[in-house]
Design an enzyme around this catalytic site. Structure first.
Site, PDB file in Angstrom:
ATOM      1  NE  ARG A  15      -2.044  -1.768   3.503  1.00  0.00           N
ATOM      2  CZ  ARG A  15      -2.503  -1.979   4.742  1.00  0.00           C
ATOM      3  NH1 ARG A  15      -3.709  -1.554   5.088  1.00  0.00           N
ATOM      4  NH2 ARG A  15      -1.748  -2.590   5.637  1.00  0.00           N
ATOM      5  CE  LYS A  75       0.582  -2.560   9.406  1.00  0.00           C
ATOM      6  NZ  LYS A  75      -0.608  -2.828  10.254  1.00  0.00           N
ATOM      7  CE1 TYR A  94      -5.723   2.118  10.188  1.00  0.00           C
ATOM      8  CE2 TYR A  94      -4.583   1.851   8.093  1.00  0.00           C
ATOM      9  CZ  TYR A  94      -5.760   2.015   8.813  1.00  0.00           C
ATOM     10  OH  TYR A  94      -6.960   2.065   8.146  1.00  0.00           O
ATOM     11  CG  HIS A  96      -2.287  -1.339  14.927  1.00  0.00           C
ATOM     12  ND1 HIS A  96      -3.625  -1.424  15.223  1.00  0.00           N
ATOM     13  CD2 HIS A  96      -2.201  -1.207  13.574  1.00  0.00           C
ATOM     14  CE1 HIS A  96      -4.324  -1.352  14.109  1.00  0.00           C
ATOM     15  NE2 HIS A  96      -3.492  -1.206  13.094  1.00  0.00           N
ATOM     16  CD  GLU A 118      -4.005   2.521  15.302  1.00  0.00           C
ATOM     17  OE1 GLU A 118      -3.083   2.340  16.114  1.00  0.00           O
ATOM     18  OE2 GLU A 118      -3.825   2.948  14.133  1.00  0.00           O
ATOM     19  NE  ARG A 204     -22.924  -4.493  14.575  1.00  0.00           N
ATOM     20  CZ  ARG A 204     -23.271  -4.005  13.397  1.00  0.00           C
ATOM     21  NH1 ARG A 204     -24.296  -3.156  13.302  1.00  0.00           N
ATOM     22  NH2 ARG A 204     -22.600  -4.337  12.323  1.00  0.00           N
ATOM     23  CG  LEU A 241     -11.382  -2.340  17.699  1.00  0.00           C
ATOM     24  CD1 LEU A 241      -9.862  -2.422  17.575  1.00  0.00           C
ATOM     25  CD2 LEU A 241     -11.971  -1.478  16.590  1.00  0.00           C
ATOM     26  CB  VAL A 268      -9.132  -9.926  11.828  1.00  0.00           C
ATOM     27  CG1 VAL A 268      -9.003  -8.595  11.093  1.00  0.00           C
ATOM     28  CG2 VAL A 268      -9.620 -11.000  10.853  1.00  0.00           C
ATOM     29  CB  ALA A 269      -7.932  -9.085  17.135  1.00  0.00           C
ATOM     30  CG  ASP A 271      -2.593  -4.833  12.806  1.00  0.00           C
ATOM     31  OD1 ASP A 271      -1.409  -5.198  12.687  1.00  0.00           O
ATOM     32  OD2 ASP A 271      -3.269  -4.428  11.854  1.00  0.00           O
ATOM     33  CB  VAL A 299      -1.449 -11.962   7.572  1.00  0.00           C
ATOM     34  CG1 VAL A 299      -0.829 -10.809   6.795  1.00  0.00           C
ATOM     35  CG2 VAL A 299      -0.957 -13.296   7.023  1.00  0.00           C
ATOM     36  CB  ALA A 300       0.507  -8.039  11.456  1.00  0.00           C
TER      37      ALA A 300
END
Length: 372
Positions: A15, A75, A94, A96, A118, A204, A241, A268-269, A271, A299-300
């Site tokens: 990216r 990143k 980002y 983290h 984030e 939710r 999250l 996915v968490a 990071d 994968v981060a």
């Protein structure tokens, strides 16, 4: 203001902080933009596209860090980058930090002002507008990753997510009903999987029940509920999250022994430290590993696999905030509650309470840090 865009150097990260379209907006607003040669190659945006948008091209990252008043990245900075940051320089990316004490110490030592995508909050005071687009991408990719990991040659059960007539589909448990969880559920339901979404917010869960109209089940995320769904699942998507903070460990090491052999966890968490105790960051080059017979995909930087989609989606969200920072600098942060929420580090102080709590460090309120 002079804006710098270095080439991303994290493993398998393609990216770019600013697309040529975004550069054009900054230049039109009267700012200078410096882009490192090749920074946009991952999205097929070559140097000439950036020149046409009004940017200057430089060869070395050191020139970007030395000459820029604000660094725009995707990143978190790596060691070779944070050591080049300095006082009175703004970093917008980002971060983290809750799961990365080394980076936090590096940013504190640099004296820079670091804002994390984030933790920027929207005008409604609740939403996370700069995290949302990458959460959408990661949620959708999570199901693709789960489907691949379930294949037998990858260590999985050898199961097709949607099954076929006469053979049951995979059971997918999604921990968290936010943006990631919702997008993962959309993809899994679309493929014909048997989907259950767990969350602790009844409001939710009602929204999700209405959204999916029975195509996905909902369940309150009690300890018992999580255990039952995880043990029965063929694939688990970790989509929890707590903004800025470390992710809660919802899947413990003892729980792995009671999961199916060949089941998959897509965390996915990761990071934010991951929601599975056995999770540790992986890369696109080597995305999975197996513990207790359970395939872990951690994968981060998942959205980095689809940099064209991810970079444009991210830039659409970050552009107004970036322009505000470029126009007003620290004054823009002080005046905008959403940007103040994004402030994580300022001149040697941690300014986000959840980040500080996760790292066990002292926090200084952003208003006080900026005033000083």
């Amino acid at each position: 203001m002079r804006i710098g865009v270095p080439t991303e150097i994290k493993a398998n990260e393609y990216r770019v902080g600013l697309t040529p379209d975004a550069v054009r907006e900054f230049v039109a607003a009267g700012h200078q933009v410096i882009v490192q040669a090749g920074a946009g190659a991952g999205i097929n945006a070559m140097n000439e596209a950036y020149r046409s948008a009004g940017a200057s091209i430089v060869g070395a990252a050191s020139d970007i860090f030395a000459k820029s008043e604000m660094i725009v990245k995707v990143k978190e900075p790596q060691r070779s980058e944070w050591t080049q940051l300095r006082k009175n320089q703004i970093l917008f990316a980002y971060l983290h930090l809750a799961a990365d004490s080394e980076q936090a110490k590096g940013l504190l030592a640099s004296g820079c002002t670091a804002l994390a995508y984030e933790t920027v909050i929207g005008a409604d005071g609740v939403s996370l507008p700069l995290l949302a687009p990458m959460s959408e991408v990661a949620g959708r990719l999570a199901i693709e990753a789960a489907g691949a990991a379930l294949q037998r040659h990858n260590g999985g059960l050898g199961m097709l997510l949607g099954g076929v007539p006469g053979v049951r589909p995979a059971r997918v448990a999604i921990l968290g009903g936010g943006v990631v969880g919702t997008q993962a559920a959309r993809m899994a339901v679309g493929l014909g999987a048997d989907v259950t979404i767990l969350d602790r917010s009844l409001a939710r869960l009602r929204q999700l029940d209405e959204l999916f109209q029975g195509r996905a089940k909902t369940r309150f995320a009690s300890t018992t509920g999580i255990e039952e769904e995880v043990f029965a699942a063929d694939a688990v998507i970790g989509a929890v999250l707590i903004p800025g903070a470390s992710a809660p460990k919802l899947i413990t090491r003892p729980m792995l022994k009671r999961m199916k052999q060949g089941a998959v966890v897509v965390d996915v968490a990761i990071d934010q430290g991951g929601c599975c105790e056995s999770s540790h960051p992986t890369t696109h080059a080597n995305p999975t590993y197996i513990i207790e017979g359970v395939v872990h995909y951690c994968v981060a930087n998942m959205p980095g696999a689809v940099p064209f989609t991810s970079s444009h989606a991210l830039n659409h969200a970050t552009l107004p905030y970036g322009l505000a920072l470029a126009a007003g600098g620290l004054a823009a942060i002080a005046a905008n509650p959403g940007l103040r929420a994004g402030l994580n580090v300022h001149r040697g102080h941690l300014t986000h309470p959840a980040v500080a709590a996760s790292l066990g460090l002292t926090v200084k309120a952003p208003e006080a840090a900026l005033a000083a």
